[in-house]
Design an enzyme around this catalytic site. Sequence first.
Site, PDB file in Angstrom:
ATOM      1  N   SER A 262       1.306 -16.027  -5.560  1.00 41.76           N
ATOM      2  CA  SER A 262       2.395 -15.942  -4.481  1.00 41.76           C
ATOM      3  C   SER A 262       2.588 -17.494  -3.691  1.00 41.76           C
ATOM      4  O   SER A 262       2.689 -18.304  -4.240  1.00 41.76           O
ATOM      5  CB  SER A 262       2.359 -14.683  -3.655  1.00 41.76           C
ATOM      6  OG  SER A 262       3.344 -14.727  -2.829  1.00 41.76           O
TER       7      SER A 262
ATOM      8  N   ASP B 207       9.448 -13.979  -4.400  1.00 41.45           N
ATOM      9  CA  ASP B 207       9.507 -12.604  -3.759  1.00 41.45           C
ATOM     10  C   ASP B 207       9.980 -12.418  -2.390  1.00 41.45           C
ATOM     11  O   ASP B 207      10.250 -11.563  -1.658  1.00 41.45           O
ATOM     12  CB  ASP B 207       8.874 -11.674  -4.211  1.00 41.45           C
ATOM     13  CG  ASP B 207       7.346 -11.789  -3.907  1.00 41.45           C
ATOM     14  OD1 ASP B 207       7.366 -12.989  -3.010  1.00 41.45           O
ATOM     15  OD2 ASP B 207       6.548 -11.069  -4.021  1.00 41.45           O
TER      16      ASP B 207
ATOM     17  N   ASN C 282       8.354 -11.616   7.172  1.00 37.62           N
ATOM     18  CA  ASN C 282       8.096 -12.655   6.320  1.00 37.62           C
ATOM     19  C   ASN C 282       9.228 -13.137   5.124  1.00 37.62           C
ATOM     20  O   ASN C 282       9.128 -14.157   4.457  1.00 37.62           O
ATOM     21  CB  ASN C 282       6.838 -12.556   5.766  1.00 37.62           C
ATOM     22  CG  ASN C 282       6.442 -11.534   4.959  1.00 37.62           C
ATOM     23  OD1 ASN C 282       7.393 -11.002   4.396  1.00 37.62           O
ATOM     24  ND2 ASN C 282       5.254 -11.070   4.804  1.00 37.62           N
TER      25      ASN C 282
ATOM     26  N   PRO D 190      -6.650  -6.575  10.883  1.00 38.30           N
ATOM     27  CA  PRO D 190      -7.315  -7.577   9.624  1.00 38.30           C
ATOM     28  C   PRO D 190      -6.509  -7.811   8.723  1.00 38.30           C
ATOM     29  O   PRO D 190      -5.767  -6.927   8.250  1.00 38.30           O
ATOM     30  CB  PRO D 190      -8.452  -6.616   9.358  1.00 38.30           C
ATOM     31  CG  PRO D 190      -8.026  -5.212   9.767  1.00 38.30           C
ATOM     32  CD  PRO D 190      -7.019  -5.354  10.824  1.00 38.30           C
ATOM     33  N   SER D 191      -6.598  -8.925   8.208  1.00 38.77           N
ATOM     34  CA  SER D 191      -5.573  -9.375   7.108  1.00 38.77           C
ATOM     35  C   SER D 191      -6.096  -8.676   5.697  1.00 38.77           C
ATOM     36  O   SER D 191      -7.189  -8.337   5.636  1.00 38.77           O
ATOM     37  CB  SER D 191      -5.545 -11.073   6.913  1.00 38.77           C
ATOM     38  OG  SER D 191      -5.238 -11.133   5.449  1.00 38.77           O
ATOM     39  N   GLY D 192      -5.109  -8.138   5.080  1.00 43.89           N
ATOM     40  CA  GLY D 192      -5.299  -7.745   3.960  1.00 43.89           C
ATOM     41  C   GLY D 192      -5.452  -8.635   2.741  1.00 43.89           C
ATOM     42  O   GLY D 192      -5.784  -8.284   1.392  1.00 43.89           O
ATOM     43  N   THR D 193      -5.125 -10.164   3.039  1.00 43.54           N
ATOM     44  CA  THR D 193      -4.981 -10.987   1.832  1.00 43.54           C
ATOM     45  C   THR D 193      -6.101 -12.075   2.172  1.00 43.54           C
ATOM     46  O   THR D 193      -6.343 -12.792   1.147  1.00 43.54           O
ATOM     47  CB  THR D 193      -3.766 -11.536   1.657  1.00 43.54           C
ATOM     48  OG1 THR D 193      -3.277 -12.204   2.614  1.00 43.54           O
ATOM     49  CG2 THR D 193      -2.683 -10.640   1.268  1.00 43.54           C
TER      50      THR D 193
ATOM     51  N   ARG E 234      -5.534 -11.220  12.033  1.00 42.69           N
ATOM     52  CA  ARG E 234      -4.019 -11.948  12.328  1.00 42.69           C
ATOM     53  C   ARG E 234      -3.875 -11.399  14.102  1.00 42.69           C
ATOM     54  O   ARG E 234      -4.085 -10.187  14.081  1.00 42.69           O
ATOM     55  CB  ARG E 234      -3.178 -11.562  11.607  1.00 42.69           C
ATOM     56  CG  ARG E 234      -3.045 -12.086  10.117  1.00 42.69           C
ATOM     57  CD  ARG E 234      -1.801 -12.232   9.500  1.00 42.69           C
ATOM     58  NE  ARG E 234      -2.127 -12.298   8.015  1.00 42.69           N
ATOM     59  CZ  ARG E 234      -2.294 -13.368   7.293  1.00 42.69           C
ATOM     60  NH1 ARG E 234      -2.531 -14.305   7.981  1.00 42.69           N
ATOM     61  NH2 ARG E 234      -2.592 -13.732   6.102  1.00 42.69           N
TER      62      ARG E 234
HETATM   63  C1  16G Z   1       0.836  -9.193   0.692  1.00 41.89           C
HETATM   64  C2  16G Z   1       2.054  -8.269   0.688  1.00 41.89           C
HETATM   65  C3  16G Z   1       3.069  -8.642   1.847  1.00 41.89           C
HETATM   66  C4  16G Z   1       2.309  -8.537   3.281  1.00 41.89           C
HETATM   67  C5  16G Z   1       1.131  -9.475   3.142  1.00 41.89           C
HETATM   68  C6  16G Z   1       0.317  -9.378   4.369  1.00 41.89           C
HETATM   69  C7  16G Z   1       3.115  -7.202  -1.317  1.00 41.89           C
HETATM   70  C8  16G Z   1       3.519  -7.117  -2.537  1.00 41.89           C
HETATM   71  N1  16G Z   1       2.741  -8.361  -0.689  1.00 41.89           N
HETATM   72  O1  16G Z   1       1.198 -10.575   0.365  1.00 41.89           O
HETATM   73  O2  16G Z   1       4.219  -7.461   1.735  1.00 41.89           O
HETATM   74  O3  16G Z   1       3.313  -8.983   4.200  1.00 41.89           O
HETATM   75  O4  16G Z   1       0.317  -9.022   2.040  1.00 41.89           O
HETATM   76  O5  16G Z   1      -0.660 -10.002   4.198  1.00 41.89           O
HETATM   77  O6  16G Z   1       2.908  -6.031  -0.351  1.00 41.89           O
HETATM   78  P1  16G Z   1      -1.838  -9.739   5.330  1.00 41.89           P
HETATM   79  O7  16G Z   1      -2.461  -8.647   5.306  1.00 41.89           O
HETATM   80  O8  16G Z   1      -2.739 -11.079   4.740  1.00 41.89           O
HETATM   81  O9  16G Z   1      -1.185 -10.162   6.770  1.00 41.89           O
HETATM   82 ZN    ZN Z   2       5.436 -13.966  -2.919  1.00 39.63          ZN
END
Ligand code: 16G
Ligand code: ZN
Length: 530
Positions: A65, A280, A372, A499-502, A507
């Site tokens: 992404s 997306d 976003n 906590p960020s999920g990614t 945050r």
């Molecule tokens: C992912 C999610 C997005 C969300 C982002 C939050 C999907 C397909 N994508 O990119 O929707 O806004 O995580 O990220 O679900 P964060 O947890 O790091 O804030």
């Molecule tokens: Zn994306």
Amino acid sequence: MESSQLENILNVKYTKKYDGYVQYGTAGFRTKADVLEHVLYRMGLLAVLRSKVKNAAIGLMITASHNIGSDNGVKLIDPAGEMLEAAWELIATNLANVEDSDLVFTIRQIIEEQNINMSADATVITGRDTRESSPVLLNAAIAGIQALHGIVKDFGIVTTPQLHYLVVCTNTNGSYGEPTLHGYYTKLSKAFKYVRQDKINNGQYVAELSLDAANGVGATVMREFYNYLVGTIIINMYNDGIGDLNHMCGADYVKVKQMPPVSVPNKPKVRCVSIDGDADRIIYFYLDENYEFHLLDGDRIATLIAAYFKELLQESRLSFQLGLIQTAYANGGSTNYISNVLQIPVVCASTGIKHLHSKALEFDIGIYFEANGHGTVLFKETVIQIIKNAVINPELSITEKTAASKLLNIIDMINQTVGDALSDMLLVETILHDKGWNIMDWEEMYKDLPNKQLKVIVSDKNLITTTNAGRQCVTPEGLQGEIDKVVSKYRNGRSFVRPSGTEDIVRVYAECENSTDLNELIVNVASLVY
Ligand code: 16G
Ligand code: ZN
């Protein structure tokens, strides 16, 4: 294949060469591309098992992404276009991390626990973005799929939402649309052309925009899509693939930095669009006559759609239950406008598309958008049928029928399988065109509260846990009280930490009425997290 004959899934080319832990998060696995080969191989295996369980085609998308070019990732798409079921996220994480010596055992365990009939057919629909690492990772996934005798339907370079569309079309025998890219382009562009008829410009609306394609797959796809849109709109594309992916451009950069991307000409009052690396997410922006930057994000898109649908429903005298789903990141200005002016119910869901998507399904017409820029609209099948009947109902007036038929075409323009930047762009353009609005007219719908986001690096982000859709901290004990104390000092103040999920960070979000207070507010909240 019998579950007893699994030994040949051990492939020396795809042994585990990375000892770190990888996790299937909100958006699948996402990390440095060079540690992912064995993960992709194993996800190929898992996709076959998932396909057998669901007795339907499963999607496998290779993308990271909006992450930098050296990252990559993979996510599995369930049969109706949804994100992989939560229980299987854990199975995926476990499978990705086991040692090679435990691989056969783990696969066998999944087969037994999920009661999988190994003689059932399996189809996996694959796609990838334009990252340099994607072809190698695709080969690994295909090797995994074939090791378990699954059928691969590869669509090459596609956007994530296109892959969701292809999965749904395949599993519904074409009733949602033709399961090809040509089918996708035709369905969306036909509806787009129908609603604007032969009128190119309208009132303040001019059918020309600048598109920042983040140097990603959106650029490749838009070049093809444009052939279907010729004569309806001029799209001037920038960051169209030559520069670095997502580097100082793209929807995430523009939204978080609140500044224009590189390479897009600084021309005042031009409607500009930024999409992200897998197309997306979408946000709009423009520069005013003083070259000041104005952002129109996912909240703005959602409110524009909601207000327009409300009007069309009134005009067609159809009555459905509309609902709007946001997350904690939605600007308070938008939430106020939706509840108090539009008087449409608003629901706050946890961050991550699957949470918004499932809440949207509860309404006749559910509009969901993350600030976003990730979002779409879902229509119940019964709603579509009622609108179809209205279009041909001889008792309705011309005005009523016209509104119903616009609605019907708009449904075709929308990729209901997931948030889709290109489909969302056509939808926004359609609404602006119909209303005769320029981007400034759109912005005047309501005022955003000044807002900001920060990332805080901590030793363990998981020490912070939240409730109430990420808006309140549960642990560490006392933290929420401290945040509340800080926030109460600011007019219309709101702030939360999660906590960020990614990413391995926490945050912090803050908004308040006075922009000069904003920095102080967010820094004070952030300092509670260190
Ligand atoms: C992912 C999610 C997005 C969300 C982002 C939050 C999907 C397909 N994508 O990119 O929707 O806004 O995580 O990220 O679900 P964060 O947890 O790091 O804030
Ligand atoms: Zn994306």
